[in-house]
Design a protein around this motif. Structure first.
Motif, PDB file in Angstrom:
ATOM      1  N   PHE A 269     -14.178   3.771  38.197  1.00 26.56           N
ATOM      2  CA  PHE A 269     -15.330   4.675  38.199  1.00 26.56           C
ATOM      3  C   PHE A 269     -16.532   4.120  37.412  1.00 26.56           C
ATOM      4  O   PHE A 269     -17.156   4.817  36.642  1.00 26.56           O
ATOM      5  CB  PHE A 269     -14.932   6.062  37.656  1.00 26.56           C
ATOM      6  CG  PHE A 269     -13.767   6.669  38.401  1.00 26.56           C
ATOM      7  CD1 PHE A 269     -13.888   6.991  39.746  1.00 26.56           C
ATOM      8  CD2 PHE A 269     -12.562   6.910  37.777  1.00 26.56           C
ATOM      9  CE1 PHE A 269     -12.824   7.535  40.446  1.00 26.56           C
ATOM     10  CE2 PHE A 269     -11.488   7.458  38.470  1.00 26.56           C
ATOM     11  CZ  PHE A 269     -11.620   7.770  39.805  1.00 26.56           C
ATOM     12  N   ASN A 270     -16.812   2.842  37.605  1.00 27.19           N
ATOM     13  CA  ASN A 270     -18.015   2.223  37.015  1.00 27.19           C
ATOM     14  C   ASN A 270     -19.000   1.949  38.155  1.00 27.19           C
ATOM     15  O   ASN A 270     -19.153   0.818  38.603  1.00 27.19           O
ATOM     16  CB  ASN A 270     -17.675   0.899  36.319  1.00 27.19           C
ATOM     17  CG  ASN A 270     -16.790   1.101  35.121  1.00 27.19           C
ATOM     18  OD1 ASN A 270     -16.930   2.094  34.412  1.00 27.19           O
ATOM     19  ND2 ASN A 270     -15.865   0.191  34.892  1.00 27.19           N
ATOM     20  N   MET A 271     -19.674   2.991  38.612  1.00 30.50           N
ATOM     21  CA  MET A 271     -20.531   2.869  39.800  1.00 30.50           C
ATOM     22  C   MET A 271     -21.713   1.916  39.567  1.00 30.50           C
ATOM     23  O   MET A 271     -22.093   1.177  40.476  1.00 30.50           O
ATOM     24  CB  MET A 271     -21.055   4.243  40.214  1.00 30.50           C
ATOM     25  CG  MET A 271     -19.987   5.166  40.725  1.00 30.50           C
ATOM     26  SD  MET A 271     -19.438   4.672  42.360  1.00 30.50           S
ATOM     27  CE  MET A 271     -18.270   5.973  42.715  1.00 30.50           C
ATOM     28  N   GLY A 272     -22.300   1.968  38.382  1.00 30.87           N
ATOM     29  CA  GLY A 272     -23.440   1.100  38.100  1.00 30.87           C
ATOM     30  C   GLY A 272     -23.036  -0.363  38.169  1.00 30.87           C
ATOM     31  O   GLY A 272     -23.700  -1.186  38.822  1.00 30.87           O
ATOM     32  N   TYR A 273     -21.928  -0.684  37.535  1.00 28.71           N
ATOM     33  CA  TYR A 273     -21.426  -2.062  37.510  1.00 28.71           C
ATOM     34  C   TYR A 273     -21.014  -2.501  38.923  1.00 28.71           C
ATOM     35  O   TYR A 273     -21.323  -3.619  39.352  1.00 28.71           O
ATOM     36  CB  TYR A 273     -20.249  -2.118  36.540  1.00 28.71           C
ATOM     37  CG  TYR A 273     -19.710  -3.499  36.256  1.00 28.71           C
ATOM     38  CD1 TYR A 273     -20.567  -4.519  35.855  1.00 28.71           C
ATOM     39  CD2 TYR A 273     -18.361  -3.782  36.371  1.00 28.71           C
ATOM     40  CE1 TYR A 273     -20.074  -5.786  35.575  1.00 28.71           C
ATOM     41  CE2 TYR A 273     -17.859  -5.040  36.096  1.00 28.71           C
ATOM     42  CZ  TYR A 273     -18.722  -6.046  35.701  1.00 28.71           C
ATOM     43  OH  TYR A 273     -18.231  -7.297  35.436  1.00 28.71           O
ATOM     44  N   ALA A 274     -20.353  -1.587  39.634  1.00 29.99           N
ATOM     45  CA  ALA A 274     -19.920  -1.903  41.007  1.00 29.99           C
ATOM     46  C   ALA A 274     -21.135  -2.166  41.896  1.00 29.99           C
ATOM     47  O   ALA A 274     -21.117  -3.079  42.734  1.00 29.99           O
ATOM     48  CB  ALA A 274     -19.100  -0.747  41.570  1.00 29.99           C
ATOM     49  N   SER A 275     -22.203  -1.395  41.690  1.00 27.19           N
ATOM     50  CA  SER A 275     -23.420  -1.601  42.483  1.00 27.19           C
ATOM     51  C   SER A 275     -24.014  -2.979  42.194  1.00 27.19           C
ATOM     52  O   SER A 275     -24.503  -3.646  43.113  1.00 27.19           O
ATOM     53  CB  SER A 275     -24.452  -0.523  42.161  1.00 27.19           C
ATOM     54  OG  SER A 275     -23.935   0.730  42.497  1.00 27.19           O
ATOM     55  N   ALA A 276     -23.972  -3.382  40.938  1.00 30.81           N
ATOM     56  CA  ALA A 276     -24.492  -4.714  40.584  1.00 30.81           C
ATOM     57  C   ALA A 276     -23.696  -5.804  41.313  1.00 30.81           C
ATOM     58  O   ALA A 276     -24.274  -6.760  41.842  1.00 30.81           O
ATOM     59  CB  ALA A 276     -24.426  -4.915  39.074  1.00 30.81           C
ATOM     60  N   ILE A 277     -22.374  -5.642  41.368  1.00 33.59           N
ATOM     61  CA  ILE A 277     -21.550  -6.633  42.093  1.00 33.59           C
ATOM     62  C   ILE A 277     -21.933  -6.625  43.577  1.00 33.59           C
ATOM     63  O   ILE A 277     -22.072  -7.673  44.210  1.00 33.59           O
ATOM     64  CB  ILE A 277     -20.036  -6.335  41.950  1.00 33.59           C
ATOM     65  CG1 ILE A 277     -19.640  -6.230  40.473  1.00 33.59           C
ATOM     66  CG2 ILE A 277     -19.195  -7.430  42.614  1.00 33.59           C
ATOM     67  CD1 ILE A 277     -18.239  -5.677  40.258  1.00 33.59           C
ATOM     68  N   GLY A 278     -22.110  -5.429  44.117  1.00 37.70           N
ATOM     69  CA  GLY A 278     -22.471  -5.299  45.529  1.00 37.70           C
ATOM     70  C   GLY A 278     -23.800  -5.971  45.829  1.00 37.70           C
ATOM     71  O   GLY A 278     -23.942  -6.665  46.837  1.00 37.70           O
TER      72      GLY A 278
END
Lengths: 301, 421
Positions: A269-278
């Motif tokens: 549930f780290n959406m900000g970090y996941a978005s950066a990876i995306g």
């Protein structure tokens, strides 16, 4: 006046009709691709756990990108992704081109052979994964049984518990699933090569290898270029094969950027970090596509 | 004239009735309920009975019950909440609700509990539902593990039903065999899921850890992994997996099926193993006993909650649903229908005990686990549990793959777990 203004039949305004017809498609693309992309970009600059669409925006930060570029897991995921892209794309091309050349020849049972070549493409990805999971099952799988019977190994190989073995299981599954696409595209390209080219080369005394190298490959290059880009992008973004087979393990040996994105978003549930990876994955995909398409145009006749 | 008068009167009554019925129709609601247990035999039937009761008490209103697979559950629920359209009745696993609560998505149920006078004293696992001093959910299942064994396999190997870890290990070694001499082991001493999610991985290894007194954190939430007890526990886990006493790389469901079909001799699992045993090829040879680990592994399983963003009217309706599910009547029927131990101390287990021969074993195990406050979700790491469990899984896998010293692994786990807090 207004009627004349809306007269789309006038030569000077004929292109308007084209834009009008394109409008629904553009609106749809904007809604389902561009908007989420901007949301993702925006989230990547926020320190956010679980995202809510109507929540107030959090302060701008570069922390996610700082964390990402200093994370060994990210670089490992990049390395695994690149390895998979290279191995799977190369193998798909070798097998796809080979099978396309084979079924392009006239022989008895060619239709059936073409059907078998294309079959894996028709099998849903999850079904293919289940089949391969059984083939490579560490305790009761076909591959271990075969290896032991043939004397290749004396003990069971833990296909999903050994990092190297797990990587190759994923790669083989992807190759099996991906090569028919190359095969079908190449076959279509082969059938568009005029027979005159080969006849002229034969008159000039060119061998089969020379005809392949100096006629088939250069003429096929535009098809192969586009196909390569599509295969690479497919490997880059493929999720279900790895998720179901290994879930990125063991020891992150099969953790690609797409698996890492999923884990961070819906596992931790780290959406900000996941978005950066995306976003970084997207940039890498664009760069790779541009490079490959550039090469394709140079290689054409 | 008289007839006309009667007709007018009848019309007036009819109009009044329609008028009275209109508010009911207007207030008819559809509650959305998403669950992964919809098609599960037993527990799914129990949920259906709760829904039926709720609909009977709220004429005109319905519950729209949708199944979402467990593997896609966290993604689906996150997306629903993030998009502002959460289900009205929130059903979550006990290891995932904390992230939702942490985001402010779950209603504080404290006032509702108080208003309804619901007594949660002695409610198994309910302390897990306390999040930052608020009650964000009601525990729907806290189970204790039971121990299944294949009587025939044990008899053939000449070993008794194990009562301690040492006996368990000896029995597992004696019953792991290549039966047809083809070089492939086709009968295993025990069975564990060794791939898949971190949460399940922790549940698989936990029995070996808790039996030696190892804990991931203490009551204050401080990480306590780097201890001699944990080193011993990890050594046990390494032995079981490294010596291939369990089949490798199978899912929990596949392992249970192998046990039910007579390919595994010993299996420690939750109460659900009984119904799986009943469907297996070896069902006549499978027996149940007390778990040979002390204390037995127990754990909170799933919870009911309420979204904080829905209207007050809907909140009342959702609470009515929770009230039915937690009532003595339905806690009693949970025991018989789901063949599991209900969390309520007021459930009447007489019928369940009469119907299910091993029910006492489950009750004892649940009590023992609850008394020792056993749970795979460590105190102080609830919000980070998914990340924590993934880390534990990877370090345990590394220990097995790279043949690392459990003491060094415990140290690494300690550092990484502390960094997560």
């Amino acid at each position: 006046m207004s009627r004349r203004f809306l007269d789309l039949a006038r030569p000077s305004r004929r292109h308007w009709l084209g834009y009008l017809l394109l409008l629904p498609a553009i609106a749809l693309v904007a809604l389902i691709i561009v908007y989420p992309l901007f949301v993702s970009l925006d989230l990547s600059f926020q320190k956010i756990g679980m995202a809510t669409l109507n929540a107030p925006r959090k302060p701008f930060t570069l922390d996610n990108y700082r964390k990402l570029f200093s994370s060994p897991d990210f670089w490992n995921a990049c390395w695994v992704t690149i390895k998979l892209v290279v191995v799977v794309s190369a193998a798909c091309f070798a097998v796809g081109l080979g099978t396309a050349l084979l079924v392009n020849n006239r022989f008895k049972g060619r239709t059936l052979a073409r059907l078998f070549v294309a079959l894996p493409w028709a099998v849903p990805e999850v079904i293919a994964v289940v089949i391969f999971a059984w083939i490579f099952d560490s305790s009761f799988g076909l591959m271990n049984w075969l290896f032991i019977k043939l004397g290749v190994t004396s003990q069971m190989i833990n296909w999903f518990s050994e990092p190297t073995a797990a990587f190759w299981v994923v790669a083989i599954t992807m190759i099996w699933k991906g090569y028919p696409f190359v095969s079908i595209m190449t076959l279509a390209g082969l059938q568009s090569i005029p027979e005159d080219f080969y006849n002229a080369a034969k008159v000039d005394g060119a061998s089969a290898l020379q005809r392949f190298w100096y006629i088939t490959i250069p003429v096929l290059m535009p098809v192969l270029g586009v196909t390569l880009v599509l295969v690479m992008l497919w490997v880059f973004r493929d999720f279900s094969i790895i998720k179901v087979l290994t879930d990125g393990g063991p020891l992150k040996a099969t953790q690609t950027l797409s698996i890492m994105t999923y884990d961070q978003a819906f596992g931790f549930f780290n959406m900000g970090y996941a978005s950066a990876i995306g976003i970084v994955t997207l940039v890498l995909c664009v760069i790779a596509s541009l490079l490959m398409l550039g090469r394709k145009s140079q290689a054409m006749y | 004239m008289k007839t006309i008068g009667k007709r007018i009167a009848a019309s007036a009554v009819a109009a009044m009735l329609v008028g009275a019925a209109l508010p009911t129709a207007a207030s008819a609601e559809v509650l959305k309920f998403v669950s992964w247990q919809k098609d599960e035999k037993g527990v799914g039937d129990w949920w259906a009975s709760v829904i039926k009761e709720w609909e009977a008490k709220h004429p005109g209103s319905t519950i729209e019950w949708t199944k979402v697979e467990r593997s896609a559950y966290a993604d689906t629920m996150t997306t629903l909440f993030a998009g502002g359209t959460p289900p009205d009745i929130v059903h979550l696993a006990s290891f995932e609700f904390q992230a939702f609560a942490n985001n402010g998505w779950l209603e504080d149920l404290g006032p509702w509990v108080e208003k309804a006078g619901l007594n949660l004293d002695g409610w198994s696992g309910q302390e897990t539902c306390k999040f930052q001093d608020t009650t964000v959910c009601i525990m729907m299942l806290y189970y204790g593990t039971i121990f299944g064994y294949n009587e025939e396999i044990l008899k053939q190997a000449g070993v008794a039903v194990p009562k301690t870890y040492a006996e368990f290990l000896a029995a597992a070694k004696a019953t792991t065999k290549d039966l047809n001499g083809d070089g492939i082991v086709d009968q295993f001493g025990t069975g564990h899921e060794t791939k898949g999610g971190g949460g399940q991985y922790i549940a698989e290894m936990a029995s070996y850890l808790f039996d030696v007194g190892a804990r991931f954190t203490n009551a204050e939430g401080e990480v306590t992994i780097d201890t001699p007890e944990m080193v011993e526990g990890l050594t046990r886990w390494k032995t079981i997996v490294k010596e291939n006493l369990t089949p490798r790389d199978l899912s929990a469901g596949e392992v249970r099926k192998l046990f039910a079909d007579g390919k595994i001799a010993l299996k420690v699992d939750g109460p659900w193993i009984y119904s799986i045993m009943q469907q297996g090829a070896a069902k006549d040879k499978l027996k149940l006993a007390s778990v040979p680990f002390d204390p037995p592994l127990g754990g909170s399983s799933n919870v009911l909650a309420m979204p904080s963003e829905i209207s007050d009217e809907k909140k009342q309706l959702v609470w009515d649903f929770i009230a039915i599910a937690t009532s003595d009547k339905f806690q009693t029927s949970f025991a018989t229908l789901a063949a599991s131990t209900p969390p309520s101390p007021r459930a009447d287990l007489t019928e369940a005990k009469a119907q299910i021969p091993h029910f006492d074993l489950m009750v004892e195990s649940q009590k023992a686990a609850a008394e020792h406050k056993i749970d795979r979700i460590p105190v102080g790491l609830e919000v980070q549990f998914n990340e924590f469990s993934k880390m534990i899984q990877e370090e345990a896998q590394r220990m097995i793959i790279e043949d690392l010293d459990p003491a060094a692994v415990a140290k690494t786990m300690q550092e990484k777990a502390a960094a997560l807090q």
